[in-house]
Design a protein around this motif. Sequence first.
Motif, PDB file in Angstrom:
ATOM      1  N   ALA A 133       1.562   3.010  13.262  1.00 47.59           N
ATOM      2  CA  ALA A 133       2.630   2.710  12.308  1.00 47.59           C
ATOM      3  C   ALA A 133       2.519   3.635  11.099  1.00 47.59           C
ATOM      4  O   ALA A 133       3.502   4.243  10.688  1.00 47.59           O
ATOM      5  CB  ALA A 133       2.562   1.248  11.890  1.00 47.59           C
ATOM      6  N   SER A 134       1.313   3.779  10.549  1.00 52.79           N
ATOM      7  CA  SER A 134       1.191   4.573   9.316  1.00 52.79           C
ATOM      8  C   SER A 134       1.400   6.060   9.605  1.00 52.79           C
ATOM      9  O   SER A 134       1.970   6.774   8.792  1.00 52.79           O
ATOM     10  CB  SER A 134      -0.145   4.306   8.624  1.00 52.79           C
ATOM     11  OG  SER A 134      -1.203   4.823   9.366  1.00 52.79           O
ATOM     12  N   GLN A 161       7.859  -3.441  12.271  1.00 51.84           N
ATOM     13  CA  GLN A 161       8.909  -2.652  12.922  1.00 51.84           C
ATOM     14  C   GLN A 161       8.432  -2.155  14.283  1.00 51.84           C
ATOM     15  O   GLN A 161       9.192  -2.139  15.247  1.00 51.84           O
ATOM     16  CB  GLN A 161       9.291  -1.445  12.048  1.00 51.84           C
ATOM     17  CG  GLN A 161      10.118  -1.834  10.833  1.00 51.84           C
ATOM     18  CD  GLN A 161      10.258  -0.689   9.835  1.00 51.84           C
ATOM     19  OE1 GLN A 161       9.392   0.160   9.707  1.00 51.84           O
ATOM     20  NE2 GLN A 161      11.369  -0.673   9.128  1.00 51.84           N
ATOM     21  N   LEU A 162       7.156  -1.781  14.334  1.00 52.26           N
ATOM     22  CA  LEU A 162       6.598  -1.282  15.587  1.00 52.26           C
ATOM     23  C   LEU A 162       6.579  -2.397  16.639  1.00 52.26           C
ATOM     24  O   LEU A 162       6.920  -2.172  17.802  1.00 52.26           O
ATOM     25  CB  LEU A 162       5.187  -0.747  15.332  1.00 52.26           C
ATOM     26  CG  LEU A 162       4.594   0.171  16.390  1.00 52.26           C
ATOM     27  CD1 LEU A 162       5.499   1.362  16.639  1.00 52.26           C
ATOM     28  CD2 LEU A 162       3.222   0.644  15.960  1.00 52.26           C
ATOM     29  N   ALA A 163       6.209  -3.585  16.202  1.00 51.83           N
ATOM     30  CA  ALA A 163       6.184  -4.724  17.123  1.00 51.83           C
ATOM     31  C   ALA A 163       7.597  -5.029  17.626  1.00 51.83           C
ATOM     32  O   ALA A 163       7.810  -5.303  18.808  1.00 51.83           O
ATOM     33  CB  ALA A 163       5.581  -5.945  16.444  1.00 51.83           C
ATOM     34  N   GLN A 164       8.569  -4.939  16.712  1.00 49.61           N
ATOM     35  CA  GLN A 164       9.959  -5.198  17.099  1.00 49.61           C
ATOM     36  C   GLN A 164      10.469  -4.184  18.117  1.00 49.61           C
ATOM     37  O   GLN A 164      11.266  -4.511  18.984  1.00 49.61           O
ATOM     38  CB  GLN A 164      10.863  -5.105  15.866  1.00 49.61           C
ATOM     39  CG  GLN A 164      11.112  -6.435  15.217  1.00 49.61           C
ATOM     40  CD  GLN A 164      11.832  -6.285  13.880  1.00 49.61           C
ATOM     41  OE1 GLN A 164      12.491  -5.284  13.646  1.00 49.61           O
ATOM     42  NE2 GLN A 164      11.693  -7.275  13.035  1.00 49.61           N
ATOM     43  N   VAL A 222      -0.718  -6.662  21.375  1.00 51.06           N
ATOM     44  CA  VAL A 222      -0.714  -5.337  20.739  1.00 51.06           C
ATOM     45  C   VAL A 222      -2.124  -4.792  20.544  1.00 51.06           C
ATOM     46  O   VAL A 222      -2.296  -3.601  20.304  1.00 51.06           O
ATOM     47  CB  VAL A 222       0.022  -5.368  19.380  1.00 51.06           C
ATOM     48  CG1 VAL A 222       1.501  -5.580  19.593  1.00 51.06           C
ATOM     49  CG2 VAL A 222      -0.552  -6.420  18.478  1.00 51.06           C
ATOM     50  N   ASP A 223      -3.125  -5.664  20.665  1.00 49.12           N
ATOM     51  CA  ASP A 223      -4.491  -5.179  20.506  1.00 49.12           C
ATOM     52  C   ASP A 223      -5.005  -4.510  21.767  1.00 49.12           C
ATOM     53  O   ASP A 223      -6.022  -3.834  21.759  1.00 49.12           O
ATOM     54  CB  ASP A 223      -5.425  -6.342  20.136  1.00 49.12           C
ATOM     55  CG  ASP A 223      -5.056  -6.917  18.774  1.00 49.12           C
ATOM     56  OD1 ASP A 223      -4.661  -6.120  17.905  1.00 49.12           O
ATOM     57  OD2 ASP A 223      -5.151  -8.131  18.604  1.00 49.12           O
ATOM     58  N   LEU A 255       8.989   3.955  19.019  1.00 56.26           N
ATOM     59  CA  LEU A 255       8.810   3.977  17.568  1.00 56.26           C
ATOM     60  C   LEU A 255      10.024   3.397  16.858  1.00 56.26           C
ATOM     61  O   LEU A 255       9.974   3.059  15.686  1.00 56.26           O
ATOM     62  CB  LEU A 255       8.581   5.404  17.078  1.00 56.26           C
ATOM     63  CG  LEU A 255       7.264   6.033  17.523  1.00 56.26           C
ATOM     64  CD1 LEU A 255       7.166   7.454  17.016  1.00 56.26           C
ATOM     65  CD2 LEU A 255       6.082   5.224  17.008  1.00 56.26           C
ATOM     66  N   VAL A 256      11.135   3.310  17.573  1.00 55.23           N
ATOM     67  CA  VAL A 256      12.375   2.821  16.976  1.00 55.23           C
ATOM     68  C   VAL A 256      12.863   1.656  17.819  1.00 55.23           C
ATOM     69  O   VAL A 256      12.852   1.732  19.038  1.00 55.23           O
ATOM     70  CB  VAL A 256      13.456   3.930  16.976  1.00 55.23           C
ATOM     71  CG1 VAL A 256      14.729   3.428  16.327  1.00 55.23           C
ATOM     72  CG2 VAL A 256      12.955   5.168  16.266  1.00 55.23           C
ATOM     73  N   ALA A 257      13.239   0.586  17.144  1.00 54.47           N
ATOM     74  CA  ALA A 257      13.794  -0.542  17.882  1.00 54.47           C
ATOM     75  C   ALA A 257      15.095  -0.087  18.530  1.00 54.47           C
ATOM     76  O   ALA A 257      15.931   0.536  17.898  1.00 54.47           O
ATOM     77  CB  ALA A 257      14.055  -1.702  16.942  1.00 54.47           C
ATOM     78  N   VAL A 258      15.212  -0.352  19.819  1.00 53.66           N
ATOM     79  CA  VAL A 258      16.393   0.088  20.539  1.00 53.66           C
ATOM     80  C   VAL A 258      17.427  -1.034  20.532  1.00 53.66           C
ATOM     81  O   VAL A 258      17.141  -2.148  20.934  1.00 53.66           O
ATOM     82  CB  VAL A 258      16.006   0.459  21.985  1.00 53.66           C
ATOM     83  CG1 VAL A 258      17.245   0.764  22.793  1.00 53.66           C
ATOM     84  CG2 VAL A 258      15.077   1.656  21.980  1.00 53.66           C
TER      85      VAL A 258
END
Length: 488
Positions: A233-234, A242-245, A253-254, A264-267
């Motif tokens: 993310a950083s 946002q990354l999770a979304q 996610v771990d 990287l972008v919510a579709v």
Amino acid sequence: MGKLTEMLYDRRRHIGTASQARSKKEWMKEQTAAFIRAAKSEFRKTFNVRTSIAALAVLALTSVGVYTAHDKVKTATPVYRVYIDGEYTGVVRDQASIQEQMEKYGPLLKAHVAFLPVHQAVKGTNEWTVANAIAESTKTMVDMVVVRVNGQDIVHVKDKETAEKLIQTLEAQYVKPDSNATVKLSEQVDFVPLHADKQTLVSFDAALALIQQGKNERKTYVVSRGDSLWDIASKNNITVDQLAQANPNIADVDALAEGQQINLVAVEPLISVDTVSEETRELTTNYEVEYRDDDSLDVGTEKIIQDGKEGKKTQTVRITRHNGAVTKEDVLSEHVTAEPVKEIISKGTHKQAYSSYSGSAAPVSGSWAYPIGGGYISSQYGENRGGKPHLAIDIAAAMGTPVYASNNGTVIQAGDLGDGYGNCIRISHSNGVVTIYGHLSSMNVSVGQAVQKGQRIGGVGSTGDSTGAHLHYEVRVNGVHVNPTPYM
Ligand SMILES: [Zn+2]
């Protein structure tokens, strides 16, 4: 060259436009064809009919300008050169009648046919040839269905069944087969029958991908070794949320794997699926902790007299989701299946009186272990400390030297109570004996834990009121300080 183009090309060889200089004719044809191809390719990419028509209009204007500059011949009435798929077909005087003929084939044919107004001396026009060529070009046209989203044509598919299957597939992504969910599309979606060039037909898979990938540019990232979600993310100037979304399909996610590709972008797909379902779920509820003062315990000690226990409840909720992501939750009913049990802790309030100092060792039962793996005694029991006796033994040792439980017992404190002992462990043994280990740098046990004689419980430190690394070893029997020597 396709079959149709070859056919048109052959015909043109016989008809030709003899009045034009060959070189200029070729030049114009190349220029125009290039523009039209660019416009067509744009058309295929976006499926936006209006864009293509606009591009052709711009092209027509530009070409006229260029052409007039090169050609001094001007006549009052323009004629129109007609291009089908970028191929010159002929010259017509009456554009309107040709366009009328094209109307019945709909907007897609329009995008394939371009008119270029020119001022030129024309001996004869090719109305008949052009009309025929257009009719010929419609032979590649077939019946199909256009998927229209909020009034905009998105994609051409074979038939209504294919279009329906697209929607079913989109819905199935977010609705389990046994679900009671009601399903609704966010957009107005229509299937409109159309007669259009079969080249514009798109396969089921390609149509699905087009709808799912939607409006946003698809930016992805390949996970490298040691990447955390936060790192990624950083690195990409987005938040972890946002990354999770953007990756709703990644449950844990771990557990990112090296080489895994993530969004990287919510579709936001072109067609979204909204669901509303009633679900039942079990929740645990936290218990309260109540502290009770207890004068039978020394200040700084605690004893659990009732263990806390989480409660349980069953909830019926109405959950609204947009493309699988929860947007709203309404609790419809709630039923407590187990009440939480309060944790009750006795907190010592008994202050040690100075007179409790006996100066002598109390009788001791059993054998005790030395509480530290090294060091030397730096302060004896009863030593004068600013007018007060030192009620413990201090053993100076290197930071981190292991500290051991001097006998079997139960941990009744493992923490810093702010009372000067720093990180401090207290162990309750049989016969009212409590051993105390002060100023620790680390603690390996927790309250309530049973420990064995000689078990490592922490490391020597200098926390609390301490001027150097040492273990403060203190023993009390029934709350009264005693000389620790027999207990080590
Ligand atoms: Zn001390």
